[in-house]
Design a protein around this motif. Structure first.
Motif, PDB file in Angstrom:
ATOM      1  N   UNK A  83       5.209 -13.801   6.237  1.00 19.05           N
ATOM      2  CA  UNK A  83       7.051 -14.678   4.993  1.00 19.05           C
ATOM      3  C   UNK A  83       7.598 -14.395   6.720  1.00 19.05           C
ATOM      4  N   UNK A  84       8.448 -15.731   6.402  1.00 12.65           N
ATOM      5  CA  UNK A  84       8.744 -15.510   7.966  1.00 12.65           C
ATOM      6  C   UNK A  84      10.120 -16.809   7.564  1.00 12.65           C
ATOM      7  N   UNK A  85      11.364 -16.433   8.213  1.00 13.34           N
ATOM      8  CA  UNK A  85      12.857 -17.641   8.236  1.00 13.34           C
ATOM      9  C   UNK A  85      12.185 -18.431   9.316  1.00 13.34           C
ATOM     10  N   UNK A  86      12.017 -19.224   9.817  1.00 15.11           N
ATOM     11  CA  UNK A  86      12.424 -19.969  10.861  1.00 15.11           C
ATOM     12  C   UNK A  86      14.155 -20.117  11.717  1.00 15.11           C
ATOM     13  N   UNK A  87      14.790 -19.543  12.164  1.00 11.79           N
ATOM     14  CA  UNK A  87      16.032 -19.483  12.321  1.00 11.79           C
ATOM     15  C   UNK A  87      15.813 -18.511  13.297  1.00 11.79           C
ATOM     16  N   UNK A  88      14.502 -18.909  14.785  1.00  9.84           N
ATOM     17  CA  UNK A  88      14.759 -17.563  15.867  1.00  9.84           C
ATOM     18  C   UNK A  88      15.983 -18.819  16.637  1.00  9.84           C
ATOM     19  N   UNK A 148      14.521  -7.877  18.324  1.00  7.97           N
ATOM     20  CA  UNK A 148      14.581  -7.359  17.093  1.00  7.97           C
ATOM     21  C   UNK A 148      13.601  -7.433  16.714  1.00  7.97           C
ATOM     22  N   UNK A 149      13.656  -6.588  16.120  1.00  6.30           N
ATOM     23  CA  UNK A 149      11.714  -5.904  15.095  1.00  6.30           C
ATOM     24  C   UNK A 149      11.690  -6.569  14.454  1.00  6.30           C
ATOM     25  N   UNK A 150      10.925  -7.455  14.525  1.00  5.23           N
ATOM     26  CA  UNK A 150      10.272  -8.300  13.495  1.00  5.23           C
ATOM     27  C   UNK A 150      10.162  -9.983  14.081  1.00  5.23           C
ATOM     28  N   UNK A 151      10.889 -10.269  15.060  1.00  2.07           N
ATOM     29  CA  UNK A 151      10.711 -12.033  15.419  1.00  2.07           C
ATOM     30  C   UNK A 151       9.732 -11.938  15.837  1.00  2.07           C
ATOM     31  N   UNK A 152       9.294 -13.683  15.260  1.00  2.21           N
ATOM     32  CA  UNK A 152       8.066 -14.236  15.454  1.00  2.21           C
ATOM     33  C   UNK A 152       8.262 -15.399  16.664  1.00  2.21           C
ATOM     34  N   UNK A 174      11.695 -17.564  14.929  1.00  2.00           N
ATOM     35  CA  UNK A 174      11.767 -16.956  13.236  1.00  2.00           C
ATOM     36  C   UNK A 174      11.504 -15.819  13.379  1.00  2.00           C
ATOM     37  N   UNK A 175      12.061 -14.903  12.393  1.00  2.00           N
ATOM     38  CA  UNK A 175      11.956 -13.473  11.777  1.00  2.00           C
ATOM     39  C   UNK A 175      10.924 -13.685  10.542  1.00  2.00           C
ATOM     40  N   UNK A 176      10.427 -12.423  10.389  1.00  2.00           N
ATOM     41  CA  UNK A 176       9.807 -11.546   9.725  1.00  2.00           C
ATOM     42  C   UNK A 176       9.695 -10.111   9.166  1.00  2.00           C
ATOM     43  N   UNK A 200       3.958 -18.263   6.694  1.00  2.00           N
ATOM     44  CA  UNK A 200       4.680 -18.542   5.585  1.00  2.00           C
ATOM     45  C   UNK A 200       6.205 -19.194   5.490  1.00  2.00           C
ATOM     46  N   UNK A 201       6.121 -20.072   5.407  1.00  2.00           N
ATOM     47  CA  UNK A 201       8.121 -20.328   5.640  1.00  2.00           C
ATOM     48  C   UNK A 201       8.924 -19.963   4.132  1.00  2.00           C
TER      49      UNK A 201
END
Length: 203
Positions: A83-88, A148-152, A174-176, A200-201
């Motif tokens: 699961x990712x928040x696309x806010x990179x 940051x850790x979790x960066x996609x 983004x990040x997870x 998954x967004x």
């Protein structure tokens, strides 16, 4: 391909491409010879170790050289959904470079199925193939001193997730919150070569 001895019990295979390496790995994995103790894939290489030494390595070479590498077997791995928040920080840059909108970047990235080709750089970092062509972009000219850790992120033909805070030059989309590496877990790395991954967004 070039075969090179790597000590008494291993061989290092230099491959012509990532696709060739993946095909060889699939052939050996599908055959499942009991004497093979380790397969370590890289971008253009595959390390194969055998408890049978020279005899086992010769058998592996014969297996690979007789295989149809253009049509390798399918080797099943785990399926992982992140699961990712696309806010990179580089999401707008990725969209601009691709000549598309941010929403389409997210659609392309989440619409593809990825495979872990190999791991490296940091514990738990998987290099995922299958990135759609418009998203295949160069690394940043100046790498960040801390990601940051979790960066996609994306770079070249790969996408991946930074398992911990570290320097890096990939473009961040983004990040997870998923834990990519936990040394205390029974399986420390979430991703392993051969696994399939989908993003998954999240809203």
């Amino acid at each position: 391909m070039r075969w090179r001895r790597y000590g008494p019990d291993a061989t290092l295979l230099d491959c012509d491409s990532l696709e060739q390496m993946s095909a060889v790995r699939a052939v050996v994995s599908a055959a499942g010879p009991e004497h093979v103790t380790e397969l370590v894939p890289g971008a253009r290489s595959l390390l194969i170790a055998s408890r049978d030494g020279e005899r086992g390595l010769a058998a592996i070479r014969a297996l690979v050289e007789s295989a149809d590498l253009a049509h390798p077997p399918t080797v099943g791995g785990r399926e992982v959904v992140l699961d990712v928040r696309y806010d990179g920080a580089d999401l707008d840059l990725v969209a601009e470079t691709a000549g598309i909108g941010v929403d389409e970047v997210v659609e392309l990235h989440t619409g593809a199925e990825y495979r872990v080709a190999f791991t490296g750089f940091a514990p738990g970092f998987g290099y995922l193939t299958g990135l759609p062509e418009p998203l295949r972009q160069a690394r940043l000219r100046t790498p960040r001193t801390s990601v940051p850790a979790g960066s996609v992120a994306i770079a070249g033909e790969f996408t991946g997730v930074y398992p911990r805070s570290s320097p890096g030059g990939w473009r961040l989309v983004g990040h997870t919150e998923a834990v990519l590496f936990d040394p205390r877990a029974e399986r420390p790395a979430l991703l392993a070569p051969g696994d399939t991954v989908r993003f998954r967004s999240l809203p």
